[in-house]
Design a protein around this motif. Structure first.
Motif, PDB file in Angstrom:
ATOM      1  N   SER A 194     -10.413  -2.918   9.326  1.00 34.50           N
ATOM      2  CA  SER A 194      -9.305  -2.715   8.394  1.00 34.50           C
ATOM      3  C   SER A 194      -9.815  -2.603   6.963  1.00 34.50           C
ATOM      4  O   SER A 194     -10.719  -3.346   6.551  1.00 34.50           O
ATOM      5  N   ILE A 223      -2.426  -2.917   7.882  1.00 36.69           N
ATOM      6  CA  ILE A 223      -1.482  -2.066   8.609  1.00 36.69           C
ATOM      7  C   ILE A 223      -1.719  -2.245  10.099  1.00 36.69           C
ATOM      8  O   ILE A 223      -2.738  -2.809  10.512  1.00 36.69           O
ATOM      9  N   LYS A 280       2.501   7.425   8.349  1.00 34.39           N
ATOM     10  CA  LYS A 280       1.291   6.879   8.981  1.00 34.39           C
ATOM     11  C   LYS A 280       0.915   7.792  10.142  1.00 34.39           C
ATOM     12  O   LYS A 280       1.764   8.141  10.962  1.00 34.39           O
ATOM     13  N   HIS A 292      -2.246   4.970   6.376  1.00 35.18           N
ATOM     14  CA  HIS A 292      -0.875   4.801   5.915  1.00 35.18           C
ATOM     15  C   HIS A 292      -0.841   5.058   4.411  1.00 35.18           C
ATOM     16  O   HIS A 292      -1.726   4.616   3.678  1.00 35.18           O
TER      17      HIS A 292
END
Length: 217
Positions: free
Chosen positions: A88, A93, A120, A169
């Motif tokens: 990440s 997200i 996204k 995203h």
């Protein structure tokens, strides 16, 4: 003379009795022999026709101890095992409900320069900035790609992330990229001088400003 006749009659009577006795004994002996033979034959016959136990019968009565128990159906794969592991970057997200790259291309085709949408989507990384990982290009199918930068330069991605799956995203938009910017990006991407020299016209790019990124491990 009378005595002679009486004696002869007695002898004949005696001979007849002995003959009858001999015949009776002989018949009894034959009958006994027949009975004995029948008994022996019957015994032999019963032994010879007694049904032998077949392998099938033995298996039905007493299953082999080495016979494996009924195999269990393979356990279904758990959701955790199926899901990919991701690194990440930026805001946290999730991978849920991400559009496919084909769906994202359709979204881009509805935009005009100046339009933005928050979205996204999931796709493959085609290229990453080889200086510090400050941008990357994502595949959109049909030879198209999305040029992704990171909000406020708040994070970067690994230089070797090319070819891996990414979920991004943020805000998607369409913009015009100048020749100078195109050459700058080409140089950062490790393009040769000859390739950079071929850039002579501005391009309309499918841009993306990401605030959160997941990259498969």
């Amino acid at each position: 003379m009378k005595k002679t006749l009486v004696l002869a009659a007695a002898l004949l009577s005696l001979v007849a009795c002995k003959k009858n006795e001999t015949e009776v004994k002989t018949e009894d002996t034959v009958i006994e022999g027949k009975d004995t033979t029948m008994v022996d034959t019957d015994t032999v016959t019963k032994d010879s026709v007694a049904p032998a136990e077949t392998p099938e019968a033995e298996e039905a009565e007493a299953p082999d101890a080495t016979t494996p128990a009924k195999e269990k159906a393979p356990a279904a794969k758990t959701t955790a095992a199926v899901k990919a592991n991701y690194q990440s970057f930026g805001d946290k997200i999730t991978a849920d409900n991400a559009l496919t790259k084909a769906q994202m291309l359709k979204k881009y085709n509805t935009l005009k320069p100046g339009d933005t949408i928050t979205v996204k989507f999931k796709t493959d990384i085609k290229e990453v900035c080889q200086k510090k990982g400050c941008w990357m290009s994502l595949d959109l199918t049909q030879g198209k790609e999305s040029f992704v930068k990171f909000k406020d330069y708040g994070f970067f991605v690994p230089l070797n992330a090319g070819g891996q799956e990414a979920i991004v995203h943020g805000k998607a938009f369409v913009s015009e990229i100048s020749v100078a910017q195109l050459k700058h990006y080409a140089k950062d991407g490790g393009k040769s001088e000859a390739e950079i020299a071929k850039i002579t016209k501005p391009e309309f790019k499918y841009g993306f400003m990401a605030d959160g990124v997941l990259i498969s491990e």
